[in-house]
Scaffold this active site. Sequence first.
Site, PDB file in Angstrom:
ATOM      1  N   GLY D 143      38.499  38.252  22.897  1.00  0.00           N
ATOM      2  CA  GLY D 143      37.428  37.874  23.154  1.00  0.00           C
ATOM      3  C   GLY D 143      37.002  38.199  24.486  1.00  0.00           C
ATOM      4  CB  CYS D 144      33.719  39.169  25.907  1.00  0.00           C
ATOM      5  SG  CYS D 144      32.634  37.079  25.063  1.00  0.00           S
ATOM      6  CE1 TYR D 145      32.205  33.354  29.063  1.00  0.00           C
ATOM      7  CE2 TYR D 145      32.069  32.567  27.057  1.00  0.00           C
ATOM      8  CZ  TYR D 145      31.503  32.820  28.216  1.00  0.00           C
ATOM      9  OH  TYR D 145      29.923  31.856  27.962  1.00  0.00           O
TER      10      TYR D 145
END
Lengths: 340, 340, 340, 340
Positions: D143-145
């Site tokens: 995921g980006c986070y």
Amino acid sequence: MRAAVAGASGYAGGELLRLLLGHPEFEIGAVTAASSAGSRLGAHQPHLPRLADRVIEDTTAATLAGHDVVFLALPHGHSAAVAAQLGEETVVVDCGADHRLADPAAWREFYGGEHAGTWPYGLPELPGQREVLRSATRIAVPGCYPTSVLLALWPAFAAGLAEPDVVVVAASGTSGAGKSLKPHLLGSEVMGSVSAYGVGGVHRHTPEMEQGLSAVAGTRVRVSFTPTLAPMSRGILATCTAPAAPGLTKESLRTAYEVALKGEPFVRLLPEGVWPATSMTYGANTAALQVTLDERAGRVVAVAAVDNLTKGTAGGALQSVNLALGLPEEMGLPLTGVAP
Amino acid sequence: MRAAVAGASGYAGGELLRLLLGHPEFEIGAVTAASSAGSRLGAHQPHLPRLADRVIEDTTAATLAGHDVVFLALPHGHSAAVAAQLGEETVVVDCGADHRLADPAAWREFYGGEHAGTWPYGLPELPGQREVLRSATRIAVPGCYPTSVLLALWPAFAAGLAEPDVVVVAASGTSGAGKSLKPHLLGSEVMGSVSAYGVGGVHRHTPEMEQGLSAVAGTRVRVSFTPTLAPMSRGILATCTAPAAPGLTKESLRTAYEVALKGEPFVRLLPEGVWPATSMTYGANTAALQVTLDERAGRVVAVAAVDNLTKGTAGGALQSVNLALGLPEEMGLPLTGVAP
Amino acid sequence: MRAAVAGASGYAGGELLRLLLGHPEFEIGAVTAASSAGSRLGAHQPHLPRLADRVIEDTTAATLAGHDVVFLALPHGHSAAVAAQLGEETVVVDCGADHRLADPAAWREFYGGEHAGTWPYGLPELPGQREVLRSATRIAVPGCYPTSVLLALWPAFAAGLAEPDVVVVAASGTSGAGKSLKPHLLGSEVMGSVSAYGVGGVHRHTPEMEQGLSAVAGTRVRVSFTPTLAPMSRGILATCTAPAAPGLTKESLRTAYEVALKGEPFVRLLPEGVWPATSMTYGANTAALQVTLDERAGRVVAVAAVDNLTKGTAGGALQSVNLALGLPEEMGLPLTGVAP
Amino acid sequence: MRAAVAGASGYAGGELLRLLLGHPEFEIGAVTAASSAGSRLGAHQPHLPRLADRVIEDTTAATLAGHDVVFLALPHGHSAAVAAQLGEETVVVDCGADHRLADPAAWREFYGGEHAGTWPYGLPELPGQREVLRSATRIAVPGCYPTSVLLALWPAFAAGLAEPDVVVVAASGTSGAGKSLKPHLLGSEVMGSVSAYGVGGVHRHTPEMEQGLSAVAGTRVRVSFTPTLAPMSRGILATCTAPAAPGLTKESLRTAYEVALKGEPFVRLLPEGVWPATSMTYGANTAALQVTLDERAGRVVAVAAVDNLTKGTAGGALQSVNLALGLPEEMGLPLTGVAP
């Protein structure tokens, strides 16, 4: 006095409510909408905490009855039927397009369907219009773009200083397009980008600009209008040009504007050399104007900044209502914007 | 080949470096500047980590000597003296205004001071200009606004489809104003606001537009130009209109553009009905174009979007350099933008 | 009553003037500044047309004399000397940092120089503070970040529901940094970017947060504070977490906040599940709050949104002044924000 | 080699295509989607003119067959079924969440439904992970986070310098939420506003962060994670703190990061005192990092900036694919961002 707002979950409705909350003579009656009926206003207008617990009702003759003023912020085509059910003792204010155009042919060309008729046009700054509005019980609120363009150019045409061949390019914030869920209105799309749309004489506000300027000029004025979408929530900056009348000088042009705008409470001709920014009018019912003569190109260039939701919609509406009700024109309307 | 960049701490300089890093035939030699000389490039261009530790040198004949190409991204008035010290074996590219205007009177009126002379104009898309650039050792990079306006309108004037009375309103991102510390360029001022500036025929890019369009049209073209500042870092959207030639139809107008732009590597005529957004060209050396005939107003309306730093400055510069050096015109230049 | 504003050309000064224009009990007396003295206010605050022609005076004891209230929006280190020349019959309000910290050592560590002493702290929502302010003639306006953090966390600490080991990360609009001409505040730099600054316990608002929370908690509270700069002009969103006290439940946490905030005119605990956005408070003197228990991580998480210029500076100042003058606390202060 | 992109009309799909266009070893095969199948890619990705005329196909086993690599940018829950129809000779890259979590209970708690199993985790910078990816035919893109948080904190946990009680607050651009038509993602809502969402341990990326950090730390790490939405299209700034291990000094902390990150092609530890801004990484496959010890609060504070679509999704995916295919890890991936 009691005011109802139909279309209360949208951007124009929210701005009407914001201004009504600051108006000393109004209490807010019914707040109505279509698909969001039944929900609380706080879910749609979280910047209005005083109204957060109000329940949105359906937009019907029954919910709108019994108010002194009814503001309609509805999609076009819906206002006439609602208004027909409200008596002449109620001031009905159409923030939509239904009653702006006098020419049924223009209506059909740009909107389609049947023409709903014409109501008094809610732009008090136009010559003679203030008097018309003082006895009005029906008011057609101008479009946001026409508000900016008419304010920018009427003094030139009233004084015969410009030829009737207008070019307008205007930048608008995204709230002008409403809350509709369209891909090109997503934040990811609009931030960092300016885009053109409705180009080539097809935007619906074009005939409205022509109608207003032609009336002032006493001759048919043509408008080439290009709207653009800018990465900001509010504000219109309209750059308006027209060929200068023969012999026009910068001085006589400025004098004409000073004379025409003298005493106007909401329209400010900026000091010479200062050009409008939409941030000058953010949240205010004001228009910031500047004008000059481009001697090289032989054109009058007038630029106007307004907040599309305030002077361009809800504030302009309330200004006209103040006149219609015999209240002071400035009552409850913000002269002061929010910046930076 | 080795390229030097003078003005490396500014926005145009940073974009030149970004593109040179992606160009297969160049290595980056000297990076120079004035007040930031002695500091590391990483402090000014943190998006270029591969160059972060490069020390910025002073802009002098000595530091710029020994390069195949020297890019000058300097304030106007500084390029001629630097170029005079670099031999004809060096390709010198002036990203500033000094060598764009052929008319000394126009130079004096808009810039003041002595005219530095004219260099080949770096807009290969103009008729015949590609050939001129193939043998150039000095290149005047067009202004960012003129790039957008000339690309938008030259096909109409080359085909005799428009009258020479042009009105342009363009929105620019703030990087067009450079890194200078002026109050109106602060983020707090520009975010949420569109403003007009340089109105009334006084913007310095006006005579450059007139020069370019007049050459294509074969007659003197007047331009009324209004620039506006939009809340975005990059991008120009230029809305350009001119009276339509008698008898013009939408179809013949589009055909003229299709013919004129056929094979252009960087200029894209969008599908009919799609209008440019600056986000289509963010970081790319491309221009997105659309054109139509406003039959109601009798005007050709052409809209162009470019990235002011890429096609509008550094990319356009490198495109011309590719031609001057006999490299493929597209080499190392991004066709693909970054979106959303 | 007459109010003077020192620092009238800056952002805090502009916001003070905006709010004073809407306050029924004040007229605006002297408007003063340093480098912009002699110019007209309209050149600096174009959103305040009613004050456009006011001439800015020098900030001196003479220009500030004879007012009921003097607001000082000056760089830190300047307020004490000015205040010393104004008698106790004048309410002096320091919007800067000079009189916020009680601990001279903390002052020296974070600001340097001599400690100017402590004035009553202008955050009426803190326990007992409303009473303190009712008799104040000197008021230290809290910093914008501490305003948001103290409002978010004091109910938890007052009720003993959190451990004194706080982590705060806050995003601020750029107006919090003032109008100073620094490269990282240019629009081109801030648009499209969020950045961290003042990281690692070095931001000057850190000891102020610790002071306020420690007083409420009755024990020394440590704060790890990271400010970030967001691409917007106004607004702070503060995310504040602390370890939950043993046995804490979501229900008891919410109840504690409901009890603590009951009757507060400007602080709104949002409905459960709704989280703050700075747009809820744009231009308003309000704070939007939400709190929950992260059972997985064992932490209380409270988020507050305020407008850094309104509740975070000028509005908070005026709220305290209302108390000091015996006026209704809410008088003249906007409960309604501007959105979208 | 031929690559297919499923989900080609969305933001992650568009970024995959942008990067594949710049990769020397790939040609782009099928581009597929669900509701936009049948339309041309240019209608959805106007920044990719080279692919404008490609027709989007349905996402089926047939359209995806015959490629060396298939990138799946699909809503969660859809990848496993598609992958099952593609043989092990095809490298399948899941840009969604389906195969990231090893713990079926965490999957059920945060996503619901049946757990699809775990694929090699595509973050080559984690200890040992580069080797794992060199033989992978299935890749779960982080995921980006989590990408930003794991890059920021793994060196501290690998060296035992932080206690396992992490607090993360991250700001994301709106493209992280995709192109879905939700009211809170409209430009009018997001511009000028920062908002919190998914607060209190409920965001789906939380268990992924805990999984990654726990594996590095060798003990269970708890994460309190608060995501916020910022007014920008791209970029994540993650502020990550954890209690410092006893005796930690600033110098030993920095040294640990320097050692851990030495030779990493895409992760840059900034010079001391410089803190990340998302603009440093716009459009690049890079992460900009800084770390310090807050001695006052006793916490390690690490801040990471990434472009959520590049290093945070599509670039990270391609980096892992390069490894899986035996290509140089950096091939075709931009080290240079676009700024300002």
